[in-house]
Enzyme design. Sequence first.
Site, PDB file in Angstrom:
ATOM      1  N   ASP A 151       0.795  -1.238   0.000  1.00  0.00           N
ATOM      2  CA  ASP A 151       0.000   0.000   0.000  1.00  0.00           C
ATOM      3  C   ASP A 151       0.826   1.287   0.000  1.00  0.00           C
ATOM      4  O   ASP A 151       0.267   2.365   0.197  1.00  0.00           O
ATOM      5  CB  ASP A 151      -0.934   0.000   1.223  1.00  0.00           C
ATOM      6  CG  ASP A 151      -2.023  -1.046   1.079  1.00  0.00           C
ATOM      7  OD1 ASP A 151      -2.651  -1.099   0.017  1.00  0.00           O
ATOM      8  OD2 ASP A 151      -2.237  -1.823   2.030  1.00  0.00           O
TER       9      ASP A 151
ATOM     10  N   ASP B  53      -6.794  -3.779  -6.045  1.00  0.00           N
ATOM     11  CA  ASP B  53      -6.439  -2.479  -5.461  1.00  0.00           C
ATOM     12  C   ASP B  53      -4.992  -2.087  -5.765  1.00  0.00           C
ATOM     13  O   ASP B  53      -4.643  -0.904  -5.803  1.00  0.00           O
ATOM     14  CB  ASP B  53      -6.592  -2.507  -3.922  1.00  0.00           C
ATOM     15  CG  ASP B  53      -7.750  -3.332  -3.416  1.00  0.00           C
ATOM     16  OD1 ASP B  53      -8.148  -4.291  -4.093  1.00  0.00           O
ATOM     17  OD2 ASP B  53      -8.241  -3.040  -2.322  1.00  0.00           O
TER      18      ASP B  53
HETATM   19  N1  GLY Z   1      -7.412  -1.214  -0.505  1.00  0.00           N
HETATM   20  C1  GLY Z   1      -8.283  -1.712   0.486  1.00  0.00           C
HETATM   21  C2  GLY Z   1      -9.682  -1.355   0.257  1.00  0.00           C
HETATM   22  O1  GLY Z   1     -10.049  -0.793  -0.756  1.00  0.00           O
HETATM   23  O2  GLY Z   1     -10.470  -1.629   1.141  1.00  0.00           O
END
Ligand code: GLY
Length: 394
Positions: free
Chosen positions: A114, A173
């Site tokens: 992330d 994501d």
């Molecule tokens: N990237 C984690 C979410 O969208 O919950």
Amino acid sequence: MKKINFILVSMLLCSICFAQTRDRSSMVKLIDDEFKFAADQYKVLSKNIPEGQTPQSYANGQSINKDIKWWCSGFYSGSLWYIYEQTKDETIKKEAEEALKTIAPNQTYTGNHDLGFMMYCSFGNAYRITGNEAYKDIIFRSAASLTTRYNPKVQSIQSWNANKYWKFPVIIDNMMNLELLYWSSRNGADKKYADISIIHANTTLKNHFRPDFSSYHVVDYNPENGNVLRKATWQGAADCSSWSRGQAWALYGYAMMYRFTKDKAYLKQAQGIAKFILTHPNLPADKIPFWDFDAQGIPYAKRDASAGAIIASALLELAQYSGDDKKKEYVNVAETIIKSLSSDTYRAKAGQNGGFLLMHSTGAYPLNSEIDVPLIYADYYYLEALGRYKKWYL
Ligand code: GLY
């Protein structure tokens, strides 16, 4: 007769022009009002954050804050920079700088994928707005940290660490984190970061999507040979369902990758994803998706305002690269989303909602976590969409 026709056509054109001007000025006012509101509201939010933490949500009268290693830690400073950019409010700028100091240690963090969310949404905006070279160094270091999760056998960046469920999970994501990598290469860092982001985007394109352009949430790989082990979900309604925020990340991710590469395959992918979302029979009239396009209980299922905000921002970018018809459609839908999110249904009242802007997001419904609450990233992408609309379409 000719003269009468001429007068009628002129009157029609005048009324179209007038309607467009009126609509334009109402959007100018809406966006400016929203940024002024955001500056006041975030001063409320800023009072609810313990030292060393970052704001995430608000529920049952309690502010919820997180450790800086949480994937959302960059959205608070990013939102503040968006607000500062539009309002030039110096108190907001100071708070944005403080929020950056809090998360700066993340630049060497390698525990998840992330880093893009955490360090580009924050330091990326800070650098864009201030030109401070110290921020750029932190962005480059963060990009280097992210690439430690790249596995050439899988041709992907690993999203989460292996555990009893997964060996080498990659979630849709993860497309969002490629912006940190590509931007860094473009701006003086190692070229291999851009190469990795292209390889990752191509692997995701091959394995994450169904023929209708909807995407799986998680693809698990064998880290030894890159074989796909399983296509599944973590936050969606079912392995075969279309988790709304996942579709939003995919749309945003491929529009962004087209921005950098001009690879037509990414444009086609983004337009296909847009078609899936915009023509889906379960997309409500206000264009704010239910938390999953296949959620049980539609039309009474919970919404996800964050997915709406991400889709609006992504469509505004995709419209820049699309022909007239698609462009018009994308901007119109983005405008509908912006108006919905700015309405009393989704936008909090001053001083309420723990200082967050938007209500009604859903983090992880199957995990019974963050259901129908404010979420910091809903605010971030909402502010981004407002800014993009103003910059590109007003
Ligand atoms: N990237 C984690 C979410 O969208 O919950």
